[in-house]
Motif scaffolding. Sequence first.
Motif, PDB file in Angstrom:
ATOM      1  N   CYS A   1       0.246   6.281  13.006  1.00 34.71           N
ATOM      2  CA  CYS A   1       0.848   7.392  12.271  1.00 34.71           C
ATOM      3  C   CYS A   1       0.772   8.647  13.125  1.00 34.71           C
ATOM      4  CB  CYS A   1       0.128   7.620  10.953  1.00 34.71           C
ATOM      5  SG  CYS A   1       0.373   6.278   9.790  1.00 34.71           S
ATOM      6  N   SER A   2      -0.305   8.779  13.901  1.00 33.96           N
ATOM      7  CA  SER A   2      -0.442   9.913  14.813  1.00 33.96           C
ATOM      8  C   SER A   2      -0.866   9.376  16.172  1.00 33.96           C
ATOM      9  CB  SER A   2      -1.515  10.878  14.300  1.00 33.96           C
ATOM     10  OG  SER A   2      -1.895  11.754  15.342  1.00 33.96           O
ATOM     11  N   SER A   3      -0.210   9.874  17.206  1.00 33.11           N
ATOM     12  CA  SER A   3      -0.572   9.405  18.549  1.00 33.11           C
ATOM     13  C   SER A   3      -1.956   9.911  18.953  1.00 33.11           C
ATOM     14  CB  SER A   3       0.480   9.855  19.563  1.00 33.11           C
ATOM     15  OG  SER A   3       0.549  11.266  19.517  1.00 33.11           O
ATOM     16  N   LEU A   4      -2.493  10.857  18.200  1.00 33.20           N
ATOM     17  CA  LEU A   4      -3.827  11.388  18.516  1.00 33.20           C
ATOM     18  C   LEU A   4      -4.939  10.454  18.067  1.00 33.20           C
ATOM     19  CD1 LEU A   4      -3.348  15.110  17.423  1.00 33.20           C
ATOM     20  CD2 LEU A   4      -3.463  14.224  19.756  1.00 33.20           C
ATOM     21  N   SER A   5      -4.619   9.521  17.160  1.00 31.34           N
ATOM     22  CA  SER A   5      -5.669   8.644  16.627  1.00 31.34           C
ATOM     23  C   SER A   5      -6.114   7.629  17.674  1.00 31.34           C
ATOM     24  CB  SER A   5      -5.147   7.909  15.392  1.00 31.34           C
ATOM     25  OG  SER A   5      -6.116   6.984  14.973  1.00 31.34           O
TER      26      SER A   5
ATOM     27  N   LEU B   1       0.859  -1.188   0.000  1.00 33.05           N
ATOM     28  CA  LEU B   1       0.000   0.000   0.000  1.00 33.05           C
ATOM     29  C   LEU B   1       0.891   1.233   0.000  1.00 33.05           C
ATOM     30  CD1 LEU B   1      -2.630  -1.038   2.710  1.00 33.05           C
ATOM     31  CD2 LEU B   1      -3.002  -0.947   0.233  1.00 33.05           C
ATOM     32  N   VAL B   2       0.566   2.170  -0.879  1.00 34.13           N
ATOM     33  CA  VAL B   2       1.336   3.420  -0.970  1.00 34.13           C
ATOM     34  C   VAL B   2       0.373   4.591  -0.771  1.00 34.13           C
ATOM     35  CG1 VAL B   2       2.919   4.805  -2.364  1.00 34.13           C
ATOM     36  CG2 VAL B   2       2.959   2.309  -2.563  1.00 34.13           C
ATOM     37  N   LEU B   3       0.783   5.515   0.063  1.00 33.65           N
ATOM     38  CA  LEU B   3      -0.044   6.676   0.423  1.00 33.65           C
ATOM     39  C   LEU B   3      -0.504   7.478  -0.798  1.00 33.65           C
ATOM     40  CD1 LEU B   3      -1.047   8.383   2.886  1.00 33.65           C
ATOM     41  CD2 LEU B   3       1.113   9.647   2.731  1.00 33.65           C
ATOM     42  N   GLY B   4      -1.766   7.845  -0.792  1.00 34.29           N
ATOM     43  CA  GLY B   4      -2.348   8.690  -1.842  1.00 34.29           C
ATOM     44  C   GLY B   4      -2.870   9.979  -1.227  1.00 34.29           C
ATOM     45  N   PRO B   5      -3.833  10.629  -1.886  1.00 30.49           N
ATOM     46  CA  PRO B   5      -4.363  11.888  -1.354  1.00 30.49           C
ATOM     47  C   PRO B   5      -4.957  11.707   0.048  1.00 30.49           C
ATOM     48  CG  PRO B   5      -5.118  11.544  -3.608  1.00 30.49           C
ATOM     49  CD  PRO B   5      -4.434  10.283  -3.184  1.00 30.49           C
ATOM     50  N   PHE B   6      -4.645  12.651   0.926  1.00 32.08           N
ATOM     51  CA  PHE B   6      -5.188  12.585   2.287  1.00 32.08           C
ATOM     52  C   PHE B   6      -5.312  13.991   2.852  1.00 32.08           C
ATOM     53  CE2 PHE B   6      -1.597  13.666   5.042  1.00 32.08           C
ATOM     54  CZ  PHE B   6      -0.518  13.538   4.184  1.00 32.08           C
ATOM     55  N   GLN B   7      -6.022  14.068   3.973  1.00 30.27           N
ATOM     56  CA  GLN B   7      -6.136  15.310   4.742  1.00 30.27           C
ATOM     57  C   GLN B   7      -5.851  14.959   6.187  1.00 30.27           C
ATOM     58  OE1 GLN B   7      -7.772  18.604   3.870  1.00 30.27           O
ATOM     59  NE2 GLN B   7      -7.239  18.069   1.778  1.00 30.27           N
ATOM     60  N   GLY B   8      -4.997  15.726   6.833  1.00 27.63           N
ATOM     61  CA  GLY B   8      -4.666  15.463   8.234  1.00 27.63           C
ATOM     62  C   GLY B   8      -3.171  15.403   8.423  1.00 27.63           C
ATOM     63  N   PRO B   9      -2.744  14.907   9.606  1.00 30.63           N
ATOM     64  CA  PRO B   9      -1.306  14.870   9.887  1.00 30.63           C
ATOM     65  C   PRO B   9      -0.543  13.953   8.926  1.00 30.63           C
ATOM     66  CG  PRO B   9      -2.601  14.327  11.860  1.00 30.63           C
ATOM     67  CD  PRO B   9      -3.559  14.426  10.727  1.00 30.63           C
ATOM     68  N   VAL B  10       0.740  14.199   8.812  1.00 24.40           N
ATOM     69  CA  VAL B  10       1.632  13.374   7.988  1.00 24.40           C
ATOM     70  C   VAL B  10       1.438  11.896   8.322  1.00 24.40           C
ATOM     71  CG1 VAL B  10       4.100  12.815   7.706  1.00 24.40           C
ATOM     72  CG2 VAL B  10       3.346  15.189   7.755  1.00 24.40           C
ATOM     73  N   ALA B  11       1.441  11.053   7.285  1.00 24.41           N
ATOM     74  CA  ALA B  11       1.162   9.624   7.505  1.00 24.41           C
ATOM     75  C   ALA B  11       2.278   8.758   6.960  1.00 24.41           C
ATOM     76  CB  ALA B  11      -0.146   9.270   6.803  1.00 24.41           C
ATOM     77  N   CYS B  12       2.283   7.474   7.391  1.00 21.98           N
ATOM     78  CA  CYS B  12       3.320   6.584   6.870  1.00 21.98           C
ATOM     79  C   CYS B  12       3.073   6.335   5.381  1.00 21.98           C
ATOM     80  CB  CYS B  12       3.412   5.295   7.651  1.00 21.98           C
ATOM     81  SG  CYS B  12       1.855   4.563   8.010  1.00 21.98           S
ATOM     82  N   THR B  13       4.167   6.201   4.643  1.00 24.03           N
ATOM     83  CA  THR B  13       4.093   6.175   3.176  1.00 24.03           C
ATOM     84  C   THR B  13       3.723   4.803   2.631  1.00 24.03           C
ATOM     85  OG1 THR B  13       5.913   7.724   3.329  1.00 24.03           O
ATOM     86  CG2 THR B  13       5.368   6.959   1.146  1.00 24.03           C
ATOM     87  N   ARG B  14       4.321   3.747   3.214  1.00 28.08           N
ATOM     88  CA  ARG B  14       4.087   2.393   2.679  1.00 28.08           C
ATOM     89  C   ARG B  14       3.647   1.437   3.782  1.00 28.08           C
ATOM     90  NH1 ARG B  14       6.534   1.588  -2.525  1.00 28.08           N
ATOM     91  NH2 ARG B  14       7.409   3.593  -3.148  1.00 28.08           N
TER      92      ARG B  14
ATOM     93  N   VAL C   1      -7.764   1.771  18.848  1.00 22.83           N
ATOM     94  CA  VAL C   1      -6.593   1.338  18.078  1.00 22.83           C
ATOM     95  C   VAL C   1      -5.542   0.653  18.956  1.00 22.83           C
ATOM     96  CG1 VAL C   1      -6.902   3.004  16.200  1.00 22.83           C
ATOM     97  CG2 VAL C   1      -5.496   3.622  18.173  1.00 22.83           C
ATOM     98  N   ASP C   2      -5.484   1.019  20.235  1.00 23.99           N
ATOM     99  CA  ASP C   2      -4.474   0.391  21.111  1.00 23.99           C
ATOM    100  C   ASP C   2      -4.781  -1.084  21.352  1.00 23.99           C
ATOM    101  OD1 ASP C   2      -3.012   2.680  21.303  1.00 23.99           O
ATOM    102  OD2 ASP C   2      -4.085   3.402  23.089  1.00 23.99           O
ATOM    103  N   ALA C   3      -6.016  -1.477  21.106  1.00 20.33           N
ATOM    104  CA  ALA C   3      -6.403  -2.873  21.319  1.00 20.33           C
ATOM    105  C   ALA C   3      -6.313  -3.691  20.023  1.00 20.33           C
ATOM    106  CB  ALA C   3      -7.833  -2.932  21.872  1.00 20.33           C
ATOM    107  N   PHE C   4      -5.859  -3.077  18.936  1.00 26.31           N
ATOM    108  CA  PHE C   4      -5.750  -3.801  17.652  1.00 26.31           C
ATOM    109  C   PHE C   4      -4.309  -4.253  17.471  1.00 26.31           C
ATOM    110  CE2 PHE C   4      -5.196  -4.416  13.131  1.00 26.31           C
ATOM    111  CZ  PHE C   4      -6.403  -4.926  12.686  1.00 26.31           C
ATOM    112  N   PRO C   5      -4.056  -5.571  17.505  1.00 30.57           N
ATOM    113  CA  PRO C   5      -2.672  -6.033  17.383  1.00 30.57           C
ATOM    114  C   PRO C   5      -2.059  -5.596  16.049  1.00 30.57           C
ATOM    115  CG  PRO C   5      -4.179  -7.849  17.923  1.00 30.57           C
ATOM    116  CD  PRO C   5      -5.031  -6.661  17.582  1.00 30.57           C
ATOM    117  N   GLY C   6      -0.909  -4.936  16.118  1.00 30.16           N
ATOM    118  CA  GLY C   6      -0.196  -4.533  14.897  1.00 30.16           C
ATOM    119  C   GLY C   6      -0.653  -3.214  14.315  1.00 30.16           C
ATOM    120  N   HIS C   7      -1.551  -2.531  15.009  1.00 31.38           N
ATOM    121  CA  HIS C   7      -1.993  -1.208  14.522  1.00 31.38           C
ATOM    122  C   HIS C   7      -0.774  -0.320  14.273  1.00 31.38           C
ATOM    123  CE1 HIS C   7      -2.930   3.074  15.494  1.00 31.38           C
ATOM    124  NE2 HIS C   7      -3.801   2.854  14.530  1.00 31.38           N
ATOM    125  N   ILE C   8      -0.782   0.388  13.155  1.00 25.21           N
ATOM    126  CA  ILE C   8       0.332   1.289  12.827  1.00 25.21           C
ATOM    127  C   ILE C   8      -0.084   2.698  13.239  1.00 25.21           C
ATOM    128  CG2 ILE C   8       1.781   2.211  10.970  1.00 25.21           C
ATOM    129  CD1 ILE C   8       0.996  -0.437   9.395  1.00 25.21           C
TER     130      ILE C   8
END
Length: 169
Positions: free
Chosen positions: A115-119, A70-83, A106-113
Amino acid sequence: MTEEIIIPDKQLAKKEKYELLIPQIEALVEGEDDLIANVANMVAVLKEGLNFLWIGVYFVKENRKGEKELVLGPFQGPVACTRIKFGKGVCGASWEQKKVIIVPDVDAFPGHIACSSLSKSEIVLPVFKNNEVAIVLDVDSERLSNFDETDEKYLQKIVQMMEEMLKSI
Ligand code: SME
């Protein structure tokens, strides 16, 4: 193409917000067949109208080694992981399982990535072309348990619009 978007009143229920925004999104992309341009505007309207922390897409693309990721496309919000690799994080899991994933915490989802600690909560919807996932639509919220079947129902309409656009590519 409409250029002015009426943003729903903050007090409205989210069902009403989606119902005001979706026809405007349809009008916004009408007559334009460039996928990137349309997706950029679609996520901009949804971010502004529904006050998400982050909304955007990842495209399934081949990397230099010939592996799909997966490669990042158009988004709105804080900087996100690219791949993001197949099966990794919520996005990679949605791609692998070919289904919508709603994560209330999200903290209860194993392997959650993260990108922002606010999520705090997230929904990911796969977008198909020829029965294969071509894009994932990812939305993050600063609130726990922000997403439910109402979001899924209306975000599926956005997914269907993207699927229509993918048909002509
Ligand atoms: N949280 C996602 C990564 C993408 S960001 O939220 C923008 C995941 O776990 O796949």
